[in-house]
Scaffold this active site. Structure first.
Site, short mmCIF file in Angstrom:
data_model
loop_
_atom_site.label_atom_id
_atom_site.label_comp_id
_atom_site.label_asym_id
_atom_site.label_seq_id
_atom_site.Cartn_x
_atom_site.Cartn_y
_atom_site.Cartn_z
N LYS A 161 -11.94 8.48 -0.85
CA LYS A 161 -11.16 7.33 -0.41
C LYS A 161 -11.64 6.05 -1.09
O LYS A 161 -12.84 5.82 -1.23
CB LYS A 161 -11.27 7.16 1.11
CG LYS A 161 -10.44 6.02 1.67
CD LYS A 161 -10.54 5.94 3.18
CE LYS A 161 -9.67 4.79 3.71
NZ LYS A 161 -9.73 4.69 5.20
N CYS A 175 0.82 -1.21 0.00
CA CYS A 175 0.00 0.00 0.00
C CYS A 175 0.86 1.27 0.00
O CYS A 175 1.52 1.56 -0.99
CB CYS A 175 -0.98 -0.02 1.16
SG CYS A 175 -2.40 1.07 0.89
N GLU A 198 -3.49 -8.76 3.19
CA GLU A 198 -3.31 -9.32 4.52
C GLU A 198 -4.46 -9.00 5.47
O GLU A 198 -4.56 -9.58 6.56
CB GLU A 198 -1.99 -8.84 5.13
CG GLU A 198 -2.00 -7.43 5.72
CD GLU A 198 -1.94 -6.32 4.68
OE1 GLU A 198 -1.98 -5.14 5.07
OE2 GLU A 198 -1.85 -6.62 3.47
N ARG A 209 -14.70 3.40 12.72
CA ARG A 209 -13.82 4.39 13.35
C ARG A 209 -13.99 5.75 12.70
O ARG A 209 -14.15 6.77 13.37
CB ARG A 209 -12.37 3.92 13.23
CG ARG A 209 -11.33 4.92 13.73
CD ARG A 209 -9.96 4.60 13.11
NE ARG A 209 -9.99 4.75 11.65
CZ ARG A 209 -9.05 4.25 10.85
NH1 ARG A 209 -8.03 3.58 11.35
NH2 ARG A 209 -9.14 4.44 9.54
N SER A 266 -7.71 0.13 0.77
CA SER A 266 -8.09 1.18 1.73
C SER A 266 -7.04 2.29 1.61
O SER A 266 -6.01 2.25 2.26
CB SER A 266 -8.13 0.61 3.16
OG SER A 266 -8.44 1.62 4.09
N HIS A 307 -4.45 -4.34 0.32
CA HIS A 307 -4.15 -4.94 1.62
C HIS A 307 -4.61 -6.39 1.65
O HIS A 307 -5.58 -6.74 2.34
CB HIS A 307 -4.84 -4.16 2.74
CG HIS A 307 -4.18 -2.88 3.11
ND1 HIS A 307 -3.01 -2.81 3.84
CD2 HIS A 307 -4.51 -1.60 2.82
CE1 HIS A 307 -2.67 -1.55 4.02
NE2 HIS A 307 -3.56 -0.79 3.41
#
Length: 306
Positions: free
Chosen positions: A163, A142, A237, A249, A192, A235
């Site tokens: 985003k 990333c 992972e 969040r 992300s 990502h």
């Protein structure tokens, strides 16, 4: 894969509950083989979560792996206890005279800053330059992938209008390349991020080949011709609930984020997210360890060089 970690690493207990083979130092030294030495530069804020995710991702071959965790010395972590960092992490200064079979540099939540504005940028540059002669192959994840493309090839990053968050479908370009061996023609992977390196710029870079991309979010996977640098823009992972945590969040912070795409059943954040990318994520890391680390790295680790 037996992953060798410190006996009291908190991530060890979590992984063992998933029946993933973890080996502590005591048992490892009794095996008469040389483990692969893999360094992990963890730039993510929730370091313990990232440890679990990457240990899980590296756990699918019979090779023994010795993980060394590294944290920037010039950055004060707000989300990971100092005691954890002191006990389980090393500074780059402590390991820069060592050789490693593989290196992983994670993403970081600093992408809206210019690279040179990041407080640990100089140290990351030193690590990237050091890796050229002291590491067999490196995965950049990333933000780190964008940083490496900028540092090594001068490619600029661009801020997105909104985003990118969600799980997106990607197409493999050349399944004969060992890094994507075993991939289906199309696969899903999480993204992300707020910035991108444009696909047209990567395509013009002769030293880099694009291995997988998405019509919606651009390049997902690219690699240098020699296999020493692997650039992962998403990502793979991530756990099932990582995007969920980020979305909720940011909602609490009043940032009014969009619901991650292709993630919640019926696009409903109250429902359990679907895990659709784990198989290809495991294959990616297994292929990297096998074809670009284990089969390339010298048995005498001191012989690793450019």
């Amino acid at each position: 894969m037996p992953i060798k970690v410190q006996k009291d690493l908190p991530a060890k207990a979590v992984i063992e509950k998933e029946n993933i083979f973890i080996m502590d130092e005591t048992r490892a030294i009794s095996q008469d083989i040389r483990p692969l030495e893999i360094a992990l530069v963890n730039l993510m804020p929730l370091k313990e979560d990232t440890e679990i995710q990457l240990i899980r991702a590296l756990s699918n071959t019979p090779l023994q792996v010795n993980l060394t965790f590294i944290a920037p010395s010039k950055h004060k972590s707000k989300n990971t206890p100092v005691s954890h960092l002191n006990q389980f992490y090393k500074k780059f200064e402590e390991i820069k005279n060592q050789k490693f079979d593989g290196l992983i540099i994670t993403g970081a939540p600093v992408e809206l800053l210019e690279f040179e504005e990041v407080d640990f940028w100089d140290e990351i540059v030193d690590i990237m330059d050091w890796s050229e002669n002291n590491v067999t192959s490196t995965i950049f994840l990333c933000w780190a992938a964008q940083a490496a493309l900028y540092h090594f090839f001068g490619l600029k990053k661009y801020t997105m209008n909104k985003k990118i968050s969600g799980v997106f479908q990607h197409t493999v370009h050349d399944r004969k390349i060992p890094l994507v061996r075993g991939f289906d023609d199309v696969f899903w992977a999480p993204h992300s991020r707020n910035t991108e390196i444009r696909q047209k710029d990567i395509s013009k870079t002769k030293e880099v080949m694009i291995l997988a991309d998405s019509k919606e979010v651009g390049v997902f996977l690219a690699m240098s011709e020699d296999g020493k640098k692997v650039f992962v823009m998403g990502h793979p992972e991530y756990d099932r609930n990582t995007l969920d945590f980020e979305y909720k969040r940011d909602t609490k912070k009043g940032l009014n984020p969009e619901i991650p795409k292709n993630y919640y059943p019926d696009n409903d954040p109250s429902k359990k997210p679907q895990l659709t990318w784990r198989g290809h994520a495991n294959t990616l890391y297994t292929n990297w360890l096998n074809y670009y680390v284990y089969q390339v790295t010298p048995y005498e680790i001191e012989q690793i060089s450019k």
